[in-house]
Design a protein around this motif. Structure first.
Motif, short mmCIF file in Angstrom:
data_model
loop_
_atom_site.label_atom_id
_atom_site.label_comp_id
_atom_site.label_asym_id
_atom_site.label_seq_id
_atom_site.Cartn_x
_atom_site.Cartn_y
_atom_site.Cartn_z
N GLN A 103 55.86 20.80 34.97
CA GLN A 103 54.60 21.27 34.43
C GLN A 103 54.81 22.63 33.77
O GLN A 103 55.47 23.50 34.34
CB GLN A 103 53.54 21.37 35.52
CG GLN A 103 53.09 20.02 36.07
CD GLN A 103 52.02 20.18 37.14
OE1 GLN A 103 52.19 20.89 38.11
NE2 GLN A 103 50.90 19.49 36.96
N ALA A 104 54.24 22.80 32.61
CA ALA A 104 54.43 24.03 31.85
C ALA A 104 53.72 25.20 32.52
O ALA A 104 52.52 25.10 32.82
CB ALA A 104 53.92 23.85 30.42
N ASP A 105 54.46 26.30 32.75
CA ASP A 105 53.82 27.51 33.25
C ASP A 105 53.26 28.29 32.06
O ASP A 105 53.28 27.82 30.92
CB ASP A 105 54.79 28.36 34.06
CG ASP A 105 56.02 28.80 33.26
OD1 ASP A 105 55.99 28.75 32.01
OD2 ASP A 105 57.03 29.21 33.90
N ASP A 106 52.75 29.50 32.32
CA ASP A 106 52.10 30.28 31.26
C ASP A 106 53.04 30.52 30.07
O ASP A 106 52.64 30.34 28.91
CB ASP A 106 51.63 31.63 31.82
CG ASP A 106 50.44 31.49 32.75
OD1 ASP A 106 49.77 30.45 32.70
OD2 ASP A 106 50.19 32.42 33.54
N GLU A 107 54.27 30.94 30.37
CA GLU A 107 55.19 31.28 29.28
C GLU A 107 55.55 30.04 28.46
O GLU A 107 55.50 30.07 27.23
CB GLU A 107 56.47 31.90 29.84
CG GLU A 107 57.45 32.27 28.73
CD GLU A 107 58.86 32.53 29.22
OE1 GLU A 107 59.70 32.93 28.40
OE2 GLU A 107 59.13 32.27 30.42
N VAL A 108 55.92 28.96 29.14
CA VAL A 108 56.34 27.75 28.42
C VAL A 108 55.18 27.17 27.63
O VAL A 108 55.35 26.75 26.48
CB VAL A 108 56.91 26.71 29.41
CG1 VAL A 108 57.17 25.39 28.70
CG2 VAL A 108 58.18 27.24 30.06
N ALA A 109 53.98 27.17 28.21
CA ALA A 109 52.81 26.65 27.49
C ALA A 109 52.57 27.44 26.21
O ALA A 109 52.30 26.87 25.14
CB ALA A 109 51.58 26.71 28.39
N LEU A 110 52.69 28.78 26.31
CA LEU A 110 52.47 29.62 25.13
C LEU A 110 53.55 29.40 24.09
O LEU A 110 53.26 29.22 22.91
CB LEU A 110 52.44 31.09 25.57
CG LEU A 110 52.31 32.12 24.44
CD1 LEU A 110 50.96 31.96 23.73
CD2 LEU A 110 52.44 33.53 25.01
N ARG A 111 54.81 29.39 24.53
CA ARG A 111 55.93 29.28 23.59
C ARG A 111 56.03 27.91 22.95
O ARG A 111 56.45 27.77 21.80
CB ARG A 111 57.24 29.59 24.31
CG ARG A 111 57.35 30.98 24.87
CD ARG A 111 57.67 31.99 23.82
NE ARG A 111 58.01 33.28 24.39
CZ ARG A 111 58.40 34.32 23.68
NH1 ARG A 111 58.52 34.21 22.36
NH2 ARG A 111 58.68 35.47 24.26
N LEU A 112 55.65 26.87 23.70
CA LEU A 112 55.80 25.50 23.20
C LEU A 112 54.51 24.96 22.60
O LEU A 112 54.49 23.87 22.02
CB LEU A 112 56.28 24.60 24.34
CG LEU A 112 56.90 23.24 23.98
CD1 LEU A 112 58.03 23.37 22.95
CD2 LEU A 112 57.42 22.55 25.24
N GLY A 113 53.41 25.72 22.73
CA GLY A 113 52.15 25.30 22.13
C GLY A 113 51.52 24.10 22.81
O GLY A 113 50.96 23.22 22.15
N VAL A 114 51.60 24.06 24.17
CA VAL A 114 50.98 22.98 24.93
C VAL A 114 50.02 23.58 25.95
O VAL A 114 49.97 24.79 26.16
CB VAL A 114 52.05 22.13 25.66
CG1 VAL A 114 52.99 21.47 24.67
CG2 VAL A 114 52.84 22.97 26.67
N ARG A 115 49.24 22.72 26.59
CA ARG A 115 48.30 23.19 27.61
C ARG A 115 49.05 23.65 28.86
O ARG A 115 50.11 23.13 29.18
CB ARG A 115 47.33 22.06 27.99
CG ARG A 115 46.37 21.62 26.92
CD ARG A 115 45.45 20.52 27.42
NE ARG A 115 46.20 19.28 27.67
CZ ARG A 115 46.55 18.87 28.86
NH1 ARG A 115 46.28 19.58 29.96
NH2 ARG A 115 47.21 17.72 29.00
#
Length: 239
Positions: A107-119
């Motif tokens: 599951q995408a955490d805050d950083e990955v969600a921001l960098r990858l453009g996902v929820r």
């Protein structure tokens, strides 16, 4: 009947032998083309071809107005392009291998969600690979991929195919973003790279797009004593 090697190969082999034996150490200036041409009884063009071959292989570097010098042969990547690291290593005449450390859906955490453009908490694919050149780790690749664009990513045998190969085959890359910084490795990264935590590292943060789709976010960490990054721009003839 055996045939002799081309004359430029003889010069190339002579220079390479002097380099590998240490007669020509790093930063040593090799003889100029004119001298090599006289010593081997060939044209200057032939001597130039031998030098160009070793420049292409990364053993020599030309310094305009100064001469040609032996390089430190660190692994090298371009900042302006995305290349397959396995091909880069093999092009240098070395053996490429890879350690697959992580290959999972998370599951995408805050950083990955921001960098990858996902929820936040969206499922993303995650791999951690240690790329080796002649057995020594030269890059730790920590990559996150949007499953929507590369649904079969985790099915890849990453001991045989690099993430670059998979992404390019699934979604031809149209745009890249690079951020490079000097970092010190945390204990886990240092262990995977087989380095001391005090050794400076280069970290490239890379995002790749295919058309309008942001498909991958990666952190690429390189031991500072084994790797260098290169950027080259050609001047335009237009104003």
């Amino acid at each position: 009947m055996a045939t002799s090697s081309p004359r430029y190969r003889q010069i190339e082999e002579y220079l390479l032998d002097r380099i590998t034996r240490g007669d020509y150490p790093v930063h040593h200036q090799i003889p100029p083309e004119e001298q090599l041409a006289r010593d081997f009884g060939v044209s200057r063009m032939t001597a130039n071809k031998a030098i160009r071959e070793l420049v292409h292989q990364g053993y020599l570097v030309r310094q305009p107005g100064l001469g040609t010098f032996v390089t430190d042969r660190k692994a090298e990547s371009s900042l302006l392009d995305v290349h397959n690291i396995a091909e880069e290593v093999r092009a240098r005449g070395h053996a490429y291998t890879c350690d697959v450390i992580r290959c999972e859906a998370i599951q995408a955490d805050d950083e990955v969600a921001l960098r990858l453009g996902v929820r936040l908490d969206a499922q993303v694919f995650h791999t951690v690979l240690a790329h080796r050149e002649d057995g020594r780790p030269i890059q730790l690749e920590n990559r996150y991929v949007n499953p929507r664009w590369v649904p079969d990513y985790l099915a890849t045998d990453f001991s045989r195919h690099t993430p670059n190969e998979v992404l390019v085959a699934a979604c031809p890359i149209s745009n890249i973003e690079h951020i490079v910084e000097a970092v010190t490795a945390d204990p886990q990264t240092a262990a995977w790279l087989e380095i001391d935590t005090r050794l400076p590292c280069l970290r490239m943060t890379r995002r790749t797009w295919s058309g309008d789709h942001l498909i991958s976010y990666a952190r690429l960490t390189h031991p500072g004593d084994r790797y260098k990054l290169r950027s080259s721009l050609s001047k335009s003839s237009s104003p």
